[in-house]
Design a protein around this motif. Structure first.
Motif, PDB file in Angstrom:
ATOM      1  N   SER A  16       0.822  -1.210   0.000  1.00 46.94           N
ATOM      2  CA  SER A  16       0.000   0.000   0.000  1.00 46.94           C
ATOM      3  C   SER A  16       0.859   1.264   0.000  1.00 46.94           C
ATOM      4  CB  SER A  16      -0.939   0.000   1.196  1.00 46.94           C
ATOM      5  OG  SER A  16      -0.199  -0.021   2.392  1.00 46.94           O
ATOM      6  N   LYS A  17       2.124   1.137   0.371  1.00 49.46           N
ATOM      7  CA  LYS A  17       2.998   2.301   0.390  1.00 49.46           C
ATOM      8  C   LYS A  17       3.649   2.563  -0.963  1.00 49.46           C
ATOM      9  CE  LYS A  17       4.074   1.682   5.246  1.00 49.46           C
ATOM     10  NZ  LYS A  17       3.508   0.393   5.582  1.00 49.46           N
ATOM     11  N   LEU A  82      -4.318  -6.330  -8.408  1.00 46.39           N
ATOM     12  CA  LEU A  82      -4.597  -4.932  -8.771  1.00 46.39           C
ATOM     13  C   LEU A  82      -5.880  -4.440  -8.122  1.00 46.39           C
ATOM     14  CD1 LEU A  82      -3.749  -4.680 -12.556  1.00 46.39           C
ATOM     15  CD2 LEU A  82      -2.450  -3.830 -10.630  1.00 46.39           C
ATOM     16  N   PHE A  83      -6.907  -5.272  -8.155  1.00 44.45           N
ATOM     17  CA  PHE A  83      -8.180  -4.910  -7.530  1.00 44.45           C
ATOM     18  C   PHE A  83      -8.016  -4.701  -6.026  1.00 44.45           C
ATOM     19  CE2 PHE A  83     -11.987  -6.415  -5.289  1.00 44.45           C
ATOM     20  CZ  PHE A  83     -12.883  -5.434  -5.686  1.00 44.45           C
ATOM     21  N   LEU A  84      -7.308  -5.599  -5.385  1.00 48.28           N
ATOM     22  CA  LEU A  84      -7.118  -5.481  -3.933  1.00 48.28           C
ATOM     23  C   LEU A  84      -6.249  -4.283  -3.560  1.00 48.28           C
ATOM     24  CD1 LEU A  84      -6.721  -9.208  -2.916  1.00 48.28           C
ATOM     25  CD2 LEU A  84      -8.710  -7.715  -2.628  1.00 48.28           C
ATOM     26  N   TYR A  85      -5.289  -3.942  -4.408  1.00 48.24           N
ATOM     27  CA  TYR A  85      -4.476  -2.743  -4.172  1.00 48.24           C
ATOM     28  C   TYR A  85      -5.360  -1.505  -4.158  1.00 48.24           C
ATOM     29  CZ  TYR A  85      -0.944   0.857  -4.899  1.00 48.24           C
ATOM     30  OH  TYR A  85      -0.163   1.977  -4.777  1.00 48.24           O
ATOM     31  N   LEU A  90      -8.528   2.638  -1.248  1.00 50.13           N
ATOM     32  CA  LEU A  90      -9.830   3.284  -1.089  1.00 50.13           C
ATOM     33  C   LEU A  90     -10.322   3.178   0.349  1.00 50.13           C
ATOM     34  CD1 LEU A  90     -12.273   4.670  -2.457  1.00 50.13           C
ATOM     35  CD2 LEU A  90     -13.203   2.380  -2.804  1.00 50.13           C
ATOM     36  N   LEU A  91     -10.192   2.013   0.949  1.00 53.33           N
ATOM     37  CA  LEU A  91     -10.618   1.840   2.341  1.00 53.33           C
ATOM     38  C   LEU A  91      -9.767   2.676   3.297  1.00 53.33           C
ATOM     39  CD1 LEU A  91     -11.434  -1.959   2.452  1.00 53.33           C
ATOM     40  CD2 LEU A  91     -13.031  -0.047   2.473  1.00 53.33           C
ATOM     41  N   MET A  92      -8.472   2.744   3.007  1.00 56.10           N
ATOM     42  CA  MET A  92      -7.605   3.579   3.855  1.00 56.10           C
ATOM     43  C   MET A  92      -8.022   5.046   3.773  1.00 56.10           C
ATOM     44  SD  MET A  92      -4.979   1.682   5.212  1.00 56.10           S
ATOM     45  CE  MET A  92      -3.447   2.543   5.168  1.00 56.10           C
ATOM     46  N   THR A  93      -8.385   5.508   2.583  1.00 55.40           N
ATOM     47  CA  THR A  93      -8.832   6.885   2.396  1.00 55.40           C
ATOM     48  C   THR A  93     -10.130   7.133   3.144  1.00 55.40           C
ATOM     49  OG1 THR A  93      -7.813   6.903   0.226  1.00 55.40           O
ATOM     50  CG2 THR A  93      -9.387   8.643   0.681  1.00 55.40           C
TER      51      THR A  93
END
Length: 97
Positions: A16-17, A82-85, A90-93
């Protein structure tokens, strides 16, 4: 087969980073390049339709190409990662807001 997806999730590093471009290039190198190499290596070179079936990458099309059909796992895993990335970002945002 679901076990392979679960195991690949356990060994997946925290990406995620990473920048999305670096993430995609890394996954292309580690998943799609071996898929294309082995798929095209095992297909007969004289038939263009078999090459097209390998590039389509479904299990059925790989069996039509008479190549190594278990390779369907690699492009499927590529698109799932790619979808999970994107979902993780999105969830982190959403959670930060």
């Amino acid at each position: 087969m679901p076990l392979f997806f679960i195991l690949s999730g356990f060994v997946q590093s925290d990406s995620s980073k990473k920048n999305i471009v670096k993430f995609i290039i890394g996954k292309i190198k580690s998943l799609l390049v071996p898929f294309l190499f082995w798929g095209l290596l095992f297909c007969r070179n004289d038939n263009y339709a078999e090459w097209k079936d390998v590039l389509y990458a479904s299990s059925l099309s790989l069996s039509y190409a008479k190549t190594f059909s278990p390779l369907w796992f690699l492009p499927c895993l590529f698109f799932l990662l790619l979808f999970l990335y994107r979902l993780r970002n999105l969830l982190m945002t959403i959670l930060i807001l």
